[in-house]
Motif scaffolding. Structure first.
Motif, PDB file in Angstrom:
ATOM      1  N   LEU A 249      12.676  12.401  -9.240  1.00 40.53           N
ATOM      2  CA  LEU A 249      13.897  11.878  -8.619  1.00 40.53           C
ATOM      3  C   LEU A 249      13.523  11.209  -7.306  1.00 40.53           C
ATOM      4  O   LEU A 249      12.676  11.723  -6.566  1.00 40.53           O
ATOM      5  N   SER A 250      14.158  10.092  -7.014  1.00 37.37           N
ATOM      6  CA  SER A 250      13.846   9.360  -5.793  1.00 37.37           C
ATOM      7  C   SER A 250      15.127   8.911  -5.108  1.00 37.37           C
ATOM      8  O   SER A 250      15.821   8.011  -5.578  1.00 37.37           O
ATOM      9  N   GLY A 251      15.464   9.597  -4.009  1.00 39.07           N
ATOM     10  CA  GLY A 251      16.595   9.191  -3.178  1.00 39.07           C
ATOM     11  C   GLY A 251      17.934   9.203  -3.880  1.00 39.07           C
ATOM     12  O   GLY A 251      18.779   8.343  -3.632  1.00 39.07           O
ATOM     13  N   VAL A 252      18.183  10.198  -4.728  1.00 38.53           N
ATOM     14  CA  VAL A 252      19.411  10.232  -5.530  1.00 38.53           C
ATOM     15  C   VAL A 252      20.558  10.861  -4.739  1.00 38.53           C
ATOM     16  O   VAL A 252      20.406  11.921  -4.134  1.00 38.53           O
ATOM     17  N   ASP A 253      21.705  10.188  -4.760  1.00 40.58           N
ATOM     18  CA  ASP A 253      22.956  10.716  -4.213  1.00 40.58           C
ATOM     19  C   ASP A 253      23.858  11.132  -5.368  1.00 40.58           C
ATOM     20  O   ASP A 253      23.904  10.466  -6.405  1.00 40.58           O
ATOM     21  N   PHE A 254      24.591  12.231  -5.165  1.00 43.48           N
ATOM     22  CA  PHE A 254      25.515  12.696  -6.201  1.00 43.48           C
ATOM     23  C   PHE A 254      26.603  13.519  -5.542  1.00 43.48           C
ATOM     24  O   PHE A 254      26.336  14.294  -4.626  1.00 43.48           O
ATOM     25  N   ARG A 255      27.840  13.352  -5.989  1.00 40.74           N
ATOM     26  CA  ARG A 255      28.941  14.172  -5.480  1.00 40.74           C
ATOM     27  C   ARG A 255      29.839  14.590  -6.629  1.00 40.74           C
ATOM     28  O   ARG A 255      30.037  13.859  -7.598  1.00 40.74           O
ATOM     29  N   LEU A 256      30.365  15.798  -6.514  1.00 42.20           N
ATOM     30  CA  LEU A 256      31.213  16.396  -7.534  1.00 42.20           C
ATOM     31  C   LEU A 256      32.465  16.906  -6.848  1.00 42.20           C
ATOM     32  O   LEU A 256      32.390  17.665  -5.877  1.00 42.20           O
ATOM     33  N   LEU A 257      33.617  16.479  -7.362  1.00 44.61           N
ATOM     34  CA  LEU A 257      34.901  16.786  -6.730  1.00 44.61           C
ATOM     35  C   LEU A 257      35.610  17.929  -7.441  1.00 44.61           C
ATOM     36  O   LEU A 257      35.400  18.153  -8.639  1.00 44.61           O
ATOM     37  N   PRO A 258      36.466  18.649  -6.730  1.00 44.76           N
ATOM     38  CA  PRO A 258      37.246  19.704  -7.385  1.00 44.76           C
ATOM     39  C   PRO A 258      38.240  19.090  -8.370  1.00 44.76           C
ATOM     40  O   PRO A 258      38.774  18.003  -8.137  1.00 44.76           O
ATOM     41  N   GLY A 259      38.451  19.787  -9.489  1.00 48.12           N
ATOM     42  CA  GLY A 259      39.453  19.333 -10.448  1.00 48.12           C
ATOM     43  C   GLY A 259      39.080  18.057 -11.163  1.00 48.12           C
ATOM     44  O   GLY A 259      39.954  17.231 -11.460  1.00 48.12           O
ATOM     45  N   GLU A 260      37.799  17.862 -11.468  1.00 49.33           N
ATOM     46  CA  GLU A 260      37.384  16.689 -12.232  1.00 49.33           C
ATOM     47  C   GLU A 260      36.318  17.080 -13.254  1.00 49.33           C
ATOM     48  O   GLU A 260      35.624  18.085 -13.101  1.00 49.33           O
ATOM     49  N   VAL A 261      36.227  16.252 -14.306  1.00 47.85           N
ATOM     50  CA  VAL A 261      35.101  16.313 -15.232  1.00 47.85           C
ATOM     51  C   VAL A 261      34.233  15.101 -14.927  1.00 47.85           C
ATOM     52  O   VAL A 261      34.685  13.959 -15.039  1.00 47.85           O
ATOM     53  N   HIS A 262      33.021  15.356 -14.501  1.00 46.67           N
ATOM     54  CA  HIS A 262      32.120  14.296 -14.065  1.00 46.67           C
ATOM     55  C   HIS A 262      30.947  14.227 -15.035  1.00 46.67           C
ATOM     56  O   HIS A 262      30.201  15.195 -15.197  1.00 46.67           O
ATOM     57  N   ALA A 263      30.780  13.083 -15.698  1.00 40.33           N
ATOM     58  CA  ALA A 263      29.700  12.913 -16.672  1.00 40.33           C
ATOM     59  C   ALA A 263      28.439  12.415 -15.977  1.00 40.33           C
ATOM     60  O   ALA A 263      28.499  11.501 -15.152  1.00 40.33           O
ATOM     61  N   LEU A 264      27.319  13.017 -16.322  1.00 40.24           N
ATOM     62  CA  LEU A 264      26.017  12.576 -15.823  1.00 40.24           C
ATOM     63  C   LEU A 264      25.314  11.864 -16.965  1.00 40.24           C
ATOM     64  O   LEU A 264      25.012  12.472 -17.997  1.00 40.24           O
ATOM     65  N   MET A 265      25.056  10.570 -16.790  1.00 38.82           N
ATOM     66  CA  MET A 265      24.593   9.719 -17.875  1.00 38.82           C
ATOM     67  C   MET A 265      23.199   9.164 -17.591  1.00 38.82           C
ATOM     68  O   MET A 265      22.835   8.931 -16.437  1.00 38.82           O
ATOM     69  N   GLY A 266      22.470   8.926 -18.655  1.00 42.42           N
ATOM     70  CA  GLY A 266      21.141   8.337 -18.531  1.00 42.42           C
ATOM     71  C   GLY A 266      20.331   8.631 -19.774  1.00 42.42           C
ATOM     72  O   GLY A 266      20.574   9.606 -20.493  1.00 42.42           O
ATOM     73  N   GLU A 267      19.356   7.764 -20.059  1.00 45.83           N
ATOM     74  CA  GLU A 267      18.493   7.958 -21.199  1.00 45.83           C
ATOM     75  C   GLU A 267      17.449   9.042 -20.918  1.00 45.83           C
ATOM     76  O   GLU A 267      17.383   9.603 -19.824  1.00 45.83           O
ATOM     77  N   ASN A 268      16.619   9.297 -21.917  1.00 47.25           N
ATOM     78  CA  ASN A 268      15.554  10.284 -21.774  1.00 47.25           C
ATOM     79  C   ASN A 268      14.647   9.898 -20.617  1.00 47.25           C
ATOM     80  O   ASN A 268      14.211   8.750 -20.512  1.00 47.25           O
ATOM     81  N   GLY A 269      14.364  10.853 -19.716  1.00 51.03           N
ATOM     82  CA  GLY A 269      13.521  10.566 -18.565  1.00 51.03           C
ATOM     83  C   GLY A 269      14.258   9.985 -17.379  1.00 51.03           C
ATOM     84  O   GLY A 269      13.634   9.647 -16.365  1.00 51.03           O
ATOM     85  N   ALA A 270      15.574   9.884 -17.470  1.00 45.53           N
ATOM     86  CA  ALA A 270      16.343   9.293 -16.371  1.00 45.53           C
ATOM     87  C   ALA A 270      16.409  10.211 -15.158  1.00 45.53           C
ATOM     88  O   ALA A 270      16.578   9.747 -14.028  1.00 45.53           O
TER      89      ALA A 270
END
Length: 519
Positions: free
Chosen positions: A28-49
């Motif tokens: 992983l290089s410099g990844v930002d991610f946020r998850l909010l209350p009361g949501e379904v958040h999909a994390l997407m990407g191919e193999n090795g992403a």
């Protein structure tokens, strides 16, 4: 969830500038991610992403080498998954991590059982589990053994166990991979209940239709980096697939294809009719003719490997028929299919291909020896001639058949595996990701071998995650999505964009019907 409501909410989880490194690899290089209350958040990407690595950085499996993680606005650093769980982050994996010999109640409250002076209070245990099961609307007996229930129910019990520790963040890693449509619908019902209660759900799935059905927002990763964060309703399917594959829409144009006139014979080398296996690949039809390269395209999780394993007999179908060379085959294993002239190079080069410790020579003649039986060794003179011929033909380097195969590069190991099957003179060669993880020179050589085989009359089924490669080498392309065959494309004008559009099409869209996209 509207964009304005997103900005009004404070993230439950906020990850900034996350780096994760392993020896020789930056996952992983410099990844930002946020998850909010009361949501379904999909994390997407191919193999090795980097999806699994990001989840493990969040849940204490991996320690980031850079970046910060905040939970409810406070900096956190978890030493292990148990620490993350105590802080309110629970994970439910694809493989259910429960105790099948215990009761449902014991699995839900394991480690938190109500006690009295003589030990566990069984009545209170079952009553507490029943309250949690009622919360998610799961009507099962808490006293029943877990292994008495199907996998789908076990997944829901795992989710219920996460609620027992009052988790406010629930990570669901490929929870639908082994579920049928009705079971997925039940899981999604419970996910919506939890979302409406304010739980933040991180959903990892390769199934596009499911992602668009259940998620409010999505984050796309590629090659260990962040591509972007999007509202699901505002992210077109074609845009999503392009983002995952790393191609701008304007660049999804036709690549140079092999212009090879092909007139199929009346009897295909292989014909599948209604062939399928529950939980692996929906019933499909497929013909492959002599001298034809058929490409199999689709995102990770689309059913590519499951399809070829059925055709090779490595997995047993539970529906449909398979005909090879005009004769019906009832495969109870690969032996019957191999006997009819079908060869298979697995995508798992290490686990299902090379025999480490054996020489290049021994690895190369393995299939010929197996066909003769161990009581009839291949004469050394014959073996040496075959080895010399194919080392030269495939340019295997170093050209020393006595070297242990694990001394060769990945590309040259792949050539040895290819040679192993070519010496059997197959009628149909199935290649599952034959160019994955090898250098561009070896890749070009293998693509040339495929073209030469077809020119000599061998049928080839070519599987690759690289859409451009499938388009370049194939006469005809079968497109898979979410474990269904959704299109068949043929003709010299088929482009990468055509394949990506078929992958991205909605399940119920008219343009997704095979006759509408076949050229």
């Amino acid at each position: 969830m509207t964009e304005s409501s997103v900005h009004r909410k404070s993230p439950v989880v906020e990850m900034r500038g996350i780096d994760v490194e392993f020896p020789g690899v930056k996952a992983l290089s410099g990844v930002d991610f946020r998850l909010l209350p009361g949501e379904v958040h999909a994390l997407m990407g191919e193999n090795g992403a980097g999806k699994s690595t990001l989840i493990k950085a969040l849940t204490g499996v991996h320690r980031p080498s850079a970046g910060t993680i905040r939970l409810h606005g406070r900096p956190v650093s978890f030493a292990d998954p148990a620490s993350a769980q105590r802080a309110g982050i629970s994970t439910v994996y694809q493989e259910v991590n429960l105790c099948p010999n215990l009761s449902v109640a014991e699995n839900i409250l394991i480690g938190r059982e109500p006690r009295r002076f003589l030990g566990i209070d069984g009545r209170a245990l079952r009553a507490g589990a029943a309250r949690l099961l009622k919360r998610v609307g799961l009507d099962i007996d808490p006293a029943s053994r877990l292994d008495a229930h199907p996998i789908a129910v076990q997944q829901l019990v795992a989710i219920t166990r996460a609620l027992a520790v009052e988790s406010r963040v629930l990570v669901l890693d490929e929870p639908t991979s082994s579920l049928d449509a009705d079971e997925v619908a039940e899981l999604f019902r419970i996910m919506r209940v939890l979302r409406d209660e304010g739980v933040a759900l991180l959903f990892v799935s390769h199934f596009l239709d499911q992602v668009y059905e259940i998620s409010d927002r999505m984050t796309v990763l590629r090659n260990g980096g962040l591509v972007g964060e999007y509202a699901t309703a505002e992210m077109g399917r074609l845009d999503l697939v392009a983002a995952m594959l790393g191609r701008e829409l304007d660049n999804l144009e036709k690549v140079e294809r092999r212009a090879r006139d092909h007139t199929p014979g009346t009897t295909p080398v292989l014909r599948a009719r209604g062939l399928g296996r529950k939980g692996a690949i929906a019933p499909f039809d497929l013909d492959i003719h002599a001298g034809e390269v058929v490409g199999l395209a689709g995102l990770l999780g689309s059913g590519r490997t499951e399809t070829v394993r059925l055709l090779f007999g490595a997995d047993r179908p539970d529906s449909g028929t398979l005909t090879i060379g005009g004769r019906l085959v009832r495969p109870r294993g690969p032996r019957a299919v191999i006997a009819r002239g079908v060869a298979f190079c697995s995508e798992d080069r290490k686990g299902e291909g090379i025999i480490e410790g054996l020489s290049v020579r021994d690895n190369l003649v393995l299939a010929v020896q197996a066909a003769r039986g161990w009581a009839r060794p291949v004469p050394r003179r014959v073996a040496e001639a075959l080895v010399e011929e194919y080392i030269d033909k495939l340019d295997i380097r170093p050209a020393d058949p006595g070297l242990p195969i694990d001394a060769l590069s990945g590309g040259n190991q792949q050539k040895v595996l290819l040679a192993r099957w070519l010496v059997t003179r197959p009628r149909l060669l199935i290649l599952d990701e034959p160019t994955r993880g090898i250098d561009i020179g070896a890749k070009a050589q293998i693509q040339k071998v495929v073209a030469d085989l077809a020119a000599d009359g061998t049928a080839v089924l070519f599987v690759s995650a690289e859409v451009e490669e499938v388009v370049r080498v194939s006469d005809r392309i079968v497109v898979l999505r979410d474990r269904h065959k959704v299109a068949e494309l043929a003709g010299h004008e088929v482009s990468v964009r055509d394949v990506v559009s078929a992958i991205a099409a909605r399940e119920d869209a008219p343009e997704n019907r095979p006759e509408a996209v076949t050229r």
